[in-house]
Design an enzyme around this catalytic site. Structure first.
Site, PDB file in Angstrom:
ATOM      1  N   GLY A  33       0.818  -1.218   0.000  1.00 55.45           N
ATOM      2  CA  GLY A  33       0.000   0.000   0.000  1.00 55.45           C
ATOM      3  C   GLY A  33       0.840   1.251   0.000  1.00 55.45           C
ATOM      4  O   GLY A  33       2.063   1.197  -0.139  1.00 55.45           O
ATOM      5  N   ASN A  34       0.164   2.385   0.123  1.00 56.96           N
ATOM      6  CA  ASN A  34       0.884   3.657   0.218  1.00 56.96           C
ATOM      7  C   ASN A  34       0.202   4.547   1.249  1.00 56.96           C
ATOM      8  O   ASN A  34      -0.857   4.220   1.771  1.00 56.96           O
ATOM      9  CB  ASN A  34       0.962   4.336  -1.161  1.00 56.96           C
ATOM     10  CG  ASN A  34      -0.393   4.719  -1.700  1.00 56.96           C
ATOM     11  OD1 ASN A  34      -1.042   5.625  -1.192  1.00 56.96           O
ATOM     12  ND2 ASN A  34      -0.843   4.007  -2.731  1.00 56.96           N
ATOM     13  N   ARG A  35       0.802   5.696   1.515  1.00 54.75           N
ATOM     14  CA  ARG A  35       0.372   6.532   2.639  1.00 54.75           C
ATOM     15  C   ARG A  35      -0.676   7.584   2.291  1.00 54.75           C
ATOM     16  O   ARG A  35      -0.945   8.467   3.092  1.00 54.75           O
ATOM     17  CB  ARG A  35       1.580   7.231   3.260  1.00 54.75           C
ATOM     18  CG  ARG A  35       2.591   6.279   3.854  1.00 54.75           C
ATOM     19  CD  ARG A  35       3.690   7.056   4.553  1.00 54.75           C
ATOM     20  NE  ARG A  35       4.783   6.189   4.953  1.00 54.75           N
ATOM     21  CZ  ARG A  35       4.765   5.403   6.024  1.00 54.75           C
ATOM     22  NH1 ARG A  35       3.702   5.392   6.808  1.00 54.75           N
ATOM     23  NH2 ARG A  35       5.797   4.633   6.306  1.00 54.75           N
TER      24      ARG A  35
END
Ligand code: CTP
Ligand code: CA
Length: 237
Positions: A33-35
């Site tokens: 995932g990413n932030r």
């Protein structure tokens, strides 16, 4: 510009916005995932709805309540976001194509090549030692290629300067590469964008126009972005 907060300059327009960050499954319990928080996409949706637009948010993993009057379509992976954006921008349930499509989501550039059907375990023959990735399709480029006449497509880009060039040089190249009408550029060199309520952007247009939006809360930034978009939408029938 400026009067945007009270204007109904998007009234009767259909707007589709992607927000958040995609998750690429690895096994039934894990993902890459990413932030991205989804805050800027949420602000864009809130402001567009307040200015009279019919708004759909295609939201990847965002833990925020739906903005007033906005329909939220929840997705997880890049592939789900891709299907959601194609469906909604071409008309969705309404059968009416969007007037404006905004890709504010952070779409994973890569996904695991294979997704394990059962949980990866320590020990034994199936314990992974490395992760093989494959590139995801570029949803924005696809949307530009598939767009009906008159639909405005807006991309986002988080850029840093490097030895190859400064932020705006990279951004102009990306604007051309993606074929979008507008590119909203974030300078992330200082690493102060993700999860914050403040933002600062530059909006680049294909005709060479550059609009600097001063640092402000994401609602104020969203209003300034819609000022640029509404000005262009007003020139469409
Ligand atoms: N985007 C997309 N599909 C992807 C990757 C990106 O639709 N698979 C969209 C993003 O939503 C954003 C724009 O493309 O609106 C630019 O994203 P960015 O990550 O800056 O561009 P990339 O082409 O992925 O280039 P980079 O290698 O710099 O990450
Ligand atoms: Ca990317």
């Amino acid at each position: 510009a400026g009067a945007g907060a009270l204007a109904h300059d998007l009234s009767g327009r259909r707007v589709v916005i992607s927000a958040g960050g995609t998750r690429e499954p690895l096994d039934p319990v894990r993902f890459l995932g990413n932030r991205s928080s989804g805050l800027q996409g949420w602000a864009l949706a809130r402001v567009a709805a307040a200015r009279g637009a019919e708004v759909v948010l295609v939201a990847a993993n965002v833990e925020l309540p739906a903005p007033f009057g906005v329909r939220v379509v929840a997705v997880e992976s890049a592939e789900e976001l891709r299907l959601g954006m194609h469906g909604e921008s071409s008309g969705g349930e309404t059968g009416r194509p969007a007037d404006v499509v905004v890709m504010a989501a952070a779409v994973a550039d890569f996904r695991p090549t294979t997704v394990a059907g059962s949980k990866l375990k320590k020990g034994g023959a199936t314990e992974p030692s490395s992760l093989e990735l494959v590139r995801n399709p570029d949803v924005l480029v696809e949307l530009v290629g598939a767009r009906p006449a008159g639909q405005l497509v807006v991309g986002f880009a988080a850029e840093t300067g490097d030895a190859e060039g400064d932020v705006l040089t990279h951004a102009r190249a990306k604007l051309a590469r993606k074929g979008v009408d507008l590119l909203v550029v974030n300078d992330v060199s200082a690493g102060r964008v993700f999860g914050r309520s403040e933002n600062e952007v530059t909006v680049l247009a294909t005709d060479g126009t550059t609009t600097a939006v001063p640092a402000g809360r994401k609602d104020a930034v969203a209003a300034a972005i819609w000022d640029v978009v509404a000005d262009r939408v007003a020139r469409q029938p």
